[in-house]
Motif scaffolding. Structure first.
Motif, PDB file in Angstrom:
ATOM      1  N   TYR A 130       0.566  -1.256   0.181  1.00  0.00           N
ATOM      2  CA  TYR A 130       0.114  -0.040  -0.091  1.00  0.00           C
ATOM      3  C   TYR A 130       1.050   1.335   0.015  1.00  0.00           C
ATOM      4  N   ARG A 136      -1.027   3.758  -5.239  1.00  0.00           N
ATOM      5  CA  ARG A 136      -1.128   4.870  -5.465  1.00  0.00           C
ATOM      6  C   ARG A 136      -1.641   5.233  -7.167  1.00  0.00           C
ATOM      7  N   GLU A 151      -7.903   0.626   4.530  1.00  0.00           N
ATOM      8  CA  GLU A 151      -8.465   1.998   4.796  1.00  0.00           C
ATOM      9  C   GLU A 151      -7.838   2.954   4.303  1.00  0.00           C
ATOM     10  N   THR A 152      -8.958   3.740   3.243  1.00  0.00           N
ATOM     11  CA  THR A 152      -8.040   5.159   2.390  1.00  0.00           C
ATOM     12  C   THR A 152      -9.452   5.345   1.863  1.00  0.00           C
ATOM     13  N   THR A 157     -13.812   0.304  -0.263  1.00  0.00           N
ATOM     14  CA  THR A 157     -13.126  -0.566   0.387  1.00  0.00           C
ATOM     15  C   THR A 157     -14.255  -1.343   1.342  1.00  0.00           C
ATOM     16  N   TYR A 191      -3.176  -3.892   7.546  1.00  0.00           N
ATOM     17  CA  TYR A 191      -4.428  -3.062   8.033  1.00  0.00           C
ATOM     18  C   TYR A 191      -4.720  -3.616   9.262  1.00  0.00           C
TER      19      TYR A 191
END
Length: 338
Positions: A130, A136, A151-152, A157, A191
């Motif tokens: 990530y 990205r 989580e973004t 998500t 995560y």
């Protein structure tokens, strides 16, 4: 060869309606679509993928991003179960899945370039690096994405309620009378692992219980081997725990193996609790008490979210958090039961 005109004649619908049913247009009722698809199957109709692509300006392909260098591997029961449920929804809507990487034609490029070359309509991410700038770049593009267990704000998500699951696990062990509860974490590389450790620490604090730093042993990559090694280190402590909550079922199963190899009995000498509820958890001895994630719902909701994003107007990114539940089996008991 059967054509859409033959199907239109058989069903009584217009060729336009038949074509729209094959291409998942929203203005065709589901009952009508199912009738047309059923008739097409009975008549042996095979839609021409190339023609369908030209007509709809879509590739009818979803990219799957699953980076193997995490060490988890696609063979992990949790990921394979989620991917299977995702696939069932996607295939039912006429989509094929294609794994993507940074290698295109033998040369190093990026995920976005690969997606452009393959013409995928959207991407589902199960695991990735990530922090990778190429990752990205993909999220910041106009290609719809959905990510599992992350989580973004840059993508839709879907994940389970990892912190609550860990809280419930500790509360259950405390309800049995345990106070010396250790944790085999998933490591800093994921995560969910971070969230479950946070939940464990928060629950211990709420219960007024101390967490000696040596009570948190890392079991990176959720493997049996690392669960075994982590449990071995916990059992060597001067004051060993009476219960261990592992961040994944494979870690927990490795922990049970380590305890048995040390001449201990689970749960009489030490309780072990997992997370995931993989299929194997109910068949080992002792059967594993664990926190169940609903893999079918995770995959289904991820697919529905991505398909809606691909086929409708752009909306705000959604972050779905799905509930978990404690599954009580045989691997946990009150301390000092023997």
């Amino acid at each position: 060869m059967t054509t859409i005109y033959d199907i239109a004649k058989r069903t009584g619908y217009s060729p336009t309606t038949v074509s729209k049913a094959f291409n998942n247009y929203s203005d065709v009722r589901e009952k009508t679509r199912q009738e047309i698809l059923r008739t097409a199957q009975e008549m042996g109709y095979l839609p021409n993928a190339h023609a369908r692509t030209l007509t709809t300006k879509k590739s009818w392909t979803i990219g799957v991003l699953f980076v193997e260098n995490t060490g988890a591997g696609i063979r992990h029961p949790f990921f394979s179960a989620v991917i299977e449920s995702f696939k069932q929804v996607a295939v039912a809507k006429g989509y094929a899945l294609m794994f993507i990487s940074k290698d295109v034609g033998g040369k190093r490029s990026g995920y976005l370039e690969n997606c452009r070359i393959r013409g995928v309509d959207g991407v589902v991410v199960f695991l990735s690096d990530y922090e990778d700038p190429y990752f990205r770049e993909l999220l910041e593009s106009d290609i719809p994405t959905v990510i599992l267990d992350f989580e973004t704000a840059l993508s839709h998500t879907v994940c389970s309620d990892n912190m609550t699951g860990a809280l419930q696990a500790v509360e259950y062990l405390v309800s049995l009378g345990h106070s010396r509860i250790a944790h085999i974490s998933g490591g800093e590389n994921t995560y969910p692992g971070k969230q479950r450790e946070l939940g464990y620490r928060a629950a211990m604090e709420q219960q007024g219980l101390e967490v000696p730093e040596e009570y948190v042993a890392e079991g990176a990559f959720y493997s049996l081997e690392n669960g075994y090694a982590a449990m071995k280190s916990l059992l060597e402590l001067p004051q060993r725990p009476t219960a261990v909550f592992a961040s994944g079922d494979l870690l927990a199963l490795g922990a049970v193996m380590a305890a048995k190899d040390q001449g201990l009995s689970v749960p009489e000498d030490i309780s072990v609790m997992g997370y995931d509820d993989i299929e194997l958890a109910g068949y080992v001895t002792p059967a594993l008490t664990t926190v169940r994630q609903n893999t079918e719902l995770l995959g289904t909701r991820a697919a529905e979210l991505l398909l809606a994003s691909m086929n409708g107007p752009h909306t705000n990114q959604e972050a779905l958090v799905l509930p978990v539940e404690i599954i009580v089996r045989d691997s946990c008991a009150p301390p000092g039961k023997r």
